[in-house]
Write a protein that holds these residues in place. Sequence first.
Motif, PDB file in Angstrom:
ATOM      1  N   ASN A   1      51.668  14.820  -4.602  1.00  0.00           N
ATOM      2  CA  ASN A   1      51.130  15.920  -5.387  1.00  0.00           C
ATOM      3  C   ASN A   1      51.655  15.876  -6.819  1.00  0.00           C
ATOM      4  O   ASN A   1      52.816  15.528  -7.052  1.00  0.00           O
TER       5      ASN A   1
ATOM      6  N   ASP B   1      48.819  15.129   1.443  1.00  0.00           N
ATOM      7  CA  ASP B   1      49.574  14.669   2.613  1.00  0.00           C
ATOM      8  C   ASP B   1      49.941  13.218   2.332  1.00  0.00           C
ATOM      9  O   ASP B   1      49.116  12.319   2.486  1.00  0.00           O
TER      10      ASP B   1
ATOM     11  N   HIS C   1      38.906  14.750  -2.135  1.00  0.00           N
ATOM     12  CA  HIS C   1      39.418  15.548  -1.023  1.00  0.00           C
ATOM     13  C   HIS C   1      38.852  15.125   0.333  1.00  0.00           C
ATOM     14  O   HIS C   1      37.702  14.702   0.440  1.00  0.00           O
TER      15      HIS C   1
ATOM     16  N   GLY D   1      43.027  20.990   0.391  1.00  0.00           N
ATOM     17  CA  GLY D   1      42.912  22.076  -0.574  1.00  0.00           C
ATOM     18  C   GLY D   1      41.765  21.859  -1.539  1.00  0.00           C
ATOM     19  O   GLY D   1      40.750  21.242  -1.209  1.00  0.00           O
TER      20      GLY D   1
ATOM     21  N   ALA E   1      46.481  19.693  -2.237  1.00  0.00           N
ATOM     22  CA  ALA E   1      47.490  19.720  -1.173  1.00  0.00           C
ATOM     23  C   ALA E   1      47.581  18.324  -0.567  1.00  0.00           C
ATOM     24  O   ALA E   1      46.870  17.983   0.375  1.00  0.00           O
TER      25      ALA E   1
ATOM     26  N   GLU F   1      53.404  26.340  -4.889  1.00  0.00           N
ATOM     27  CA  GLU F   1      52.238  26.824  -5.642  1.00  0.00           C
ATOM     28  C   GLU F   1      52.532  28.225  -6.166  1.00  0.00           C
ATOM     29  O   GLU F   1      51.970  29.226  -5.725  1.00  0.00           O
TER      30      GLU F   1
ATOM     31  N   THR G   1      51.487  23.633   5.147  1.00  0.00           N
ATOM     32  CA  THR G   1      50.166  23.145   4.741  1.00  0.00           C
ATOM     33  C   THR G   1      50.215  22.321   3.459  1.00  0.00           C
ATOM     34  O   THR G   1      49.194  22.151   2.797  1.00  0.00           O
ATOM     35  N   ASN G   2      51.392  21.806   3.107  1.00  0.00           N
ATOM     36  CA  ASN G   2      51.569  21.020   1.878  1.00  0.00           C
ATOM     37  C   ASN G   2      51.290  21.831   0.618  1.00  0.00           C
ATOM     38  O   ASN G   2      50.916  21.277  -0.419  1.00  0.00           O
ATOM     39  N   ASN G   3      51.478  23.146   0.697  1.00  0.00           N
ATOM     40  CA  ASN G   3      51.242  24.004  -0.461  1.00  0.00           C
ATOM     41  C   ASN G   3      52.512  24.633  -1.008  1.00  0.00           C
ATOM     42  O   ASN G   3      52.447  25.542  -1.843  1.00  0.00           O
ATOM     43  N   CYS G   4      53.667  24.160  -0.572  1.00  0.00           N
ATOM     44  CA  CYS G   4      54.924  24.721  -1.055  1.00  0.00           C
ATOM     45  C   CYS G   4      55.053  24.498  -2.569  1.00  0.00           C
ATOM     46  O   CYS G   4      54.742  23.413  -3.064  1.00  0.00           O
TER      47      CYS G   4
ATOM     48  N   ARG H   1      57.680  20.651   1.349  1.00  0.00           N
ATOM     49  CA  ARG H   1      56.219  20.572   1.410  1.00  0.00           C
ATOM     50  C   ARG H   1      55.575  21.804   2.037  1.00  0.00           C
ATOM     51  O   ARG H   1      54.479  22.201   1.652  1.00  0.00           O
TER      52      ARG H   1
ATOM     53  N   SER I   1      57.147  22.780  -7.983  1.00  0.00           N
ATOM     54  CA  SER I   1      57.709  22.050  -6.852  1.00  0.00           C
ATOM     55  C   SER I   1      59.126  22.538  -6.597  1.00  0.00           C
ATOM     56  O   SER I   1      59.820  22.968  -7.519  1.00  0.00           O
TER      57      SER I   1
END
Length: 300
Positions: A105, A68, A84, A76, A66, A155, A150-153, A147, A138
């Motif tokens: 990412n 940023d 990380h 993540g 994840a 997944e 939590t920057n997990n868009c 994004r 993505s």
Amino acid sequence: MDVYLIFDMGGTSVKYACGDEEGCLKDTGSFPTPSDGLEAMLDEMRRVFDSVKEKITGIALSSPGAVDPVKGIVGGISAIPYIHEISLTERISRRLDGLPVTIENDGNCSALGELWKGAAAGKRNIVSVVCGSGIGGSIVINGAVCRGRTNNCGEFGNCLVNRADGHYKTWSSYTMVKQAAKYTAATGKRTDGKGLFELAEGGDPLALQLTEEFYEAMAVGLFSIQFTLDTELIVLGGGISEAPFVIPEIYKRMEKMAKEDRFGFLTPKIVPCRFGNKANLYGALFHHLQEMKQYKVRLF
């Protein structure tokens, strides 16, 4: 013309290349992902940096996890644990002569690479789905990566596709890598995704069942994306995108679903990625160029 050094960090290997503003890549190569920690990774990056004859003006990174991109931190989890929750771009910049370092990412990089110069060139709203050992991807809307909080868009692999054996199953549970592992566990005969396709083609009953589960999961997952986003294009990447029969087989399952439930008008347009395992390099470079343009705008 300025030249940039690009690194695509993966769990098994780190690919690299030099690229310019036109997207021309050269001096490509790779090295095994160090298992000894961050310092070993930085040493390898420095070795590549020193081996490049051109004068490098910036560093572009594609990273799992994840990411940023503003803070230069990877959250993540991923197959490279030591990258990380540290100031990764700052550490790399210090090792590489203080040059500007950008990070994005890897799933987003794949989408951006195809959007810039690949299968989605000229589009504004696309989804990239990468199918390997798991499912990643993505979402790009109006040319910009989504994004999420939590920057997990994107997944997609965590999306539920069915319930089996009393448990909810995610999309990533049915990749060909996972299906091949199930075949090996059941029969004792070692195979991989490509081998499982070949066994199914030869009429092996278990291989036929497992490949059918794969196609069904792909159809359900891709339809779900289209229902949610109504996107212009879905670009399919990963190893399966290199098999020309995969997308037609997915369409067959979609046509059956659409006929049964009357939603064929929402069938997505699916195309294989153009750049294969180089898409992340192109996307990381494109992201770096965009970030540097914005930085210059802020300066003036």
